[in-house]
Structures are given as C-alpha cells and as structure tokens.
Scaffold this active site. Structure first.
Site, PDB file in Angstrom:
ATOM      1  N   HIS A  17       0.839  -1.213   0.000  1.00 24.47           N
ATOM      2  CA  HIS A  17       0.000   0.000   0.000  1.00 24.47           C
ATOM      3  C   HIS A  17       0.869   1.257   0.000  1.00 24.47           C
ATOM      4  O   HIS A  17       0.614   2.207  -0.748  1.00 24.47           O
ATOM      5  CB  HIS A  17      -0.858   0.060   1.278  1.00 24.47           C
ATOM      6  CG  HIS A  17      -1.938  -0.965   1.381  1.00 24.47           C
ATOM      7  ND1 HIS A  17      -2.110  -1.747   2.501  1.00 24.47           N
ATOM      8  CD2 HIS A  17      -2.920  -1.328   0.512  1.00 24.47           C
ATOM      9  CE1 HIS A  17      -3.155  -2.535   2.329  1.00 24.47           C
ATOM     10  NE2 HIS A  17      -3.660  -2.312   1.129  1.00 24.47           N
ATOM     11  N   LYS A  41     -15.482  -7.853   4.503  1.00 28.61           N
ATOM     12  CA  LYS A  41     -14.292  -8.295   5.240  1.00 28.61           C
ATOM     13  C   LYS A  41     -14.488  -8.161   6.749  1.00 28.61           C
ATOM     14  O   LYS A  41     -15.127  -7.219   7.214  1.00 28.61           O
ATOM     15  CB  LYS A  41     -13.067  -7.475   4.814  1.00 28.61           C
ATOM     16  CG  LYS A  41     -12.635  -7.773   3.383  1.00 28.61           C
ATOM     17  CD  LYS A  41     -11.409  -6.967   2.984  1.00 28.61           C
ATOM     18  CE  LYS A  41     -11.000  -7.257   1.548  1.00 28.61           C
ATOM     19  NZ  LYS A  41      -9.981  -6.321   1.058  1.00 28.61           N
ATOM     20  N   ARG A  90      -2.578  -5.966  -8.514  1.00 25.14           N
ATOM     21  CA  ARG A  90      -1.920  -7.273  -8.590  1.00 25.14           C
ATOM     22  C   ARG A  90      -2.647  -8.074  -9.668  1.00 25.14           C
ATOM     23  O   ARG A  90      -3.803  -7.791  -9.978  1.00 25.14           O
ATOM     24  CB  ARG A  90      -2.032  -8.012  -7.245  1.00 25.14           C
ATOM     25  CG  ARG A  90      -1.307  -7.323  -6.114  1.00 25.14           C
ATOM     26  CD  ARG A  90      -1.757  -7.866  -4.772  1.00 25.14           C
ATOM     27  NE  ARG A  90      -3.168  -7.597  -4.561  1.00 25.14           N
ATOM     28  CZ  ARG A  90      -3.758  -7.565  -3.374  1.00 25.14           C
ATOM     29  NH1 ARG A  90      -3.076  -7.788  -2.283  1.00 25.14           N
ATOM     30  NH2 ARG A  90      -5.054  -7.305  -3.278  1.00 25.14           N
ATOM     31  N   SER A 126      -3.530  -7.497   2.728  1.00 27.96           N
ATOM     32  CA  SER A 126      -3.876  -7.385   4.150  1.00 27.96           C
ATOM     33  C   SER A 126      -4.594  -8.637   4.626  1.00 27.96           C
ATOM     34  O   SER A 126      -4.385  -9.085   5.761  1.00 27.96           O
ATOM     35  CB  SER A 126      -4.763  -6.159   4.384  1.00 27.96           C
ATOM     36  OG  SER A 126      -4.069  -4.983   4.061  1.00 27.96           O
TER      37      SER A 126
HETATM   38  O1  PNS Z   1      -8.738  -2.472   0.493  1.00 25.69           O
HETATM   39  P1  PNS Z   1     -10.067  -2.874  -0.076  1.00 25.69           P
HETATM   40  O2  PNS Z   1     -10.812  -3.743   0.912  1.00 25.69           O
HETATM   41  O3  PNS Z   1      -9.969  -3.492  -1.418  1.00 25.69           O
HETATM   42  O4  PNS Z   1     -10.898  -1.511  -0.204  1.00 25.69           O
HETATM   43  C1  PNS Z   1     -12.133  -1.518  -0.827  1.00 25.69           C
HETATM   44  C2  PNS Z   1     -12.796  -0.139  -0.817  1.00 25.69           C
HETATM   45  C3  PNS Z   1     -13.120   0.319   0.602  1.00 25.69           C
HETATM   46  C4  PNS Z   1     -11.891   0.869  -1.467  1.00 25.69           C
HETATM   47  C5  PNS Z   1     -14.048  -0.385  -1.670  1.00 25.69           C
HETATM   48  O5  PNS Z   1     -14.823  -1.383  -1.074  1.00 25.69           O
HETATM   49  C6  PNS Z   1     -14.851   0.858  -1.901  1.00 25.69           C
HETATM   50  O6  PNS Z   1     -14.539   1.647  -2.762  1.00 25.69           O
HETATM   51  N1  PNS Z   1     -15.888   1.039  -1.071  1.00 25.69           N
HETATM   52  C7  PNS Z   1     -16.740   2.202  -1.152  1.00 25.69           C
HETATM   53  C8  PNS Z   1     -18.148   1.835  -1.597  1.00 25.69           C
HETATM   54  C9  PNS Z   1     -18.291   2.023  -3.084  1.00 25.69           C
HETATM   55  O7  PNS Z   1     -18.045   3.065  -3.643  1.00 25.69           O
HETATM   56  N2  PNS Z   1     -18.735   0.936  -3.724  1.00 25.69           N
HETATM   57  C10 PNS Z   1     -18.909   0.890  -5.131  1.00 25.69           C
HETATM   58  C11 PNS Z   1     -17.630   0.440  -5.821  1.00 25.69           C
HETATM   59  S1  PNS Z   1     -17.838   0.392  -7.581  1.00 25.69           S
END
Ligand code: PNS
Length: 166
Positions: A17, A41, A90, A126
């Site tokens: 990150h 998660k 990735r 993570s």
């Molecule tokens: O580290 P992660 O778990 O991959 O992070 C995911 C995160 C929090 C960035 C993603 O779940 C997200 O963007 N959540 C916000 C909700 C949202 O906008 N959802 C629509 C995505 S197209």
C-alpha cells in the site's frame, strides 16, 4: 492542481500500500488516502485505528493526507475535489478492479489510475497478512515495524479471547 484518492481498507496498511501511495504522490499534486470499510471483510482494526497508523506512516510525504470515508467512493471524490482514483494492481485483482473502475467512471466520470504493484509486494495482501498473523506466522517482512507490532498484539489478544470459547 490534480488531487487523487488512494482508497482501501488498510487492515492493516502494508508495504505494498505504502509503495502505491508514494508513487501516486510523485505523479499528482495531492493525495488523499481514504480509509473505508469493505463490508465483505472481517476487520482486525477499527477504521480510526487504521487511519491513525496510516497517518504515522504517511507523515514522511508532505502532499499526502489521511482521512476516513463512508458511502460511495465517487461521492467522496466529488465532495473533496478529487479527479483520480489511484490503485495498486496485482494480477489477481484485475477482474474486480476493472469492474469497479468502470462502475465508478459510469457513475460520475471519475477515472481510475492503476499502478502495477511492485514485484516484491505482488503476493502481499492485508487479508493474507491477517491470516498468517492469526495462525502465529511472522508478518514483519510485509508491514512497517510499528504496524507489525500492533498487528501481532491485536491478533494475540483476539486469540486469547477465542481460547476461552474452544
Ligand atoms: O482495500 P479494499 O478492501 O480493497 O478496499 C475496498 C474499498 C473500501 C476501497 C471499496 O470497497 C470501496 O470503494 N468502497 C466504497 C463503496 C463504493 O463506492 N462501492 C462501489 C464500488 S464500484
């Protein structure tokens, strides 16, 4: 002035990150690291704890700030004058990340910049770090030293609580 967001759960923040945050900060003027909640998660740290740990690690870069966010990422971008979503990629992430990038662009026009994960961190996530730590493995190679200590302490206290149940 171009402002980008590096969104994620960061539970906990890894070297992978931080590499993406640093590289984004070299490309755009300002970076907002936005700590969100991935509803699929099971979290080890609270969002506030994750943001605090990130803020400590990102203090070395003058154009990086850390904040919490809830709700839709595209709405956070609109409210904070952010035109780019920056994400590490990735090989295993590609399908899902492409889908999210296309959905986000469809929703408000905000575009996504994918940075290929540095090869030395390509296998680190993570989720895997949490699993290895929970089963007693050494995760110090994948995390900044302070984060590794806090992760192992949190896992130990979780496991001590679970020991009463089994
Ligand atoms: O580290 P992660 O778990 O991959 O992070 C995911 C995160 C929090 C960035 C993603 O779940 C997200 O963007 N959540 C916000 C909700 C949202 O906008 N959802 C629509 C995505 S197209």
């Amino acid at each position: 002035m171009t402002r980008a967001v590096c969104p994620g759960s960061f539970d906990p923040v890894t070297h992978g990150h931080l590499d993406v945050i640093e590289r984004t900060a070299q490309i755009v003027d300002q970076v907002v690291v936005a700590v969100g909640t991935n509803i699929s998660k099971n979290a080890l740290f609270t969002p506030a704890e994750r943001a605090e740990m990130l803020a400590e690690e990102c203090a070395q870069w003058s154009n990086v700030e850390v904040t919490l966010f809830r709700g839709l990422l595209v709405e956070f971008c609109a409210a904070n004058d952010i035109s780019v979503i920056s994400k590490g990629l990735r090989a295993t992430d590609f399908g899902y990340e492409l889908q999210m990038a296309q959905m986000n662009r469809q929703l408000t026009g905000v575009d996504t910049l994918f940075l290929p994960t540095a090869p030395q961190w390509a296998f680190v996530s993570s989720s895997l770090v949490r699993e290895v730590a929970a089963l007693g493995g050494d995760v110090t190679a994948f995390l900044p030293a302070r984060i590794a200590q806090r992760t192992m302490a949190r896992v130990a206290s979780r496991n001590a609580g679970l020991a009463d149940d089994v």
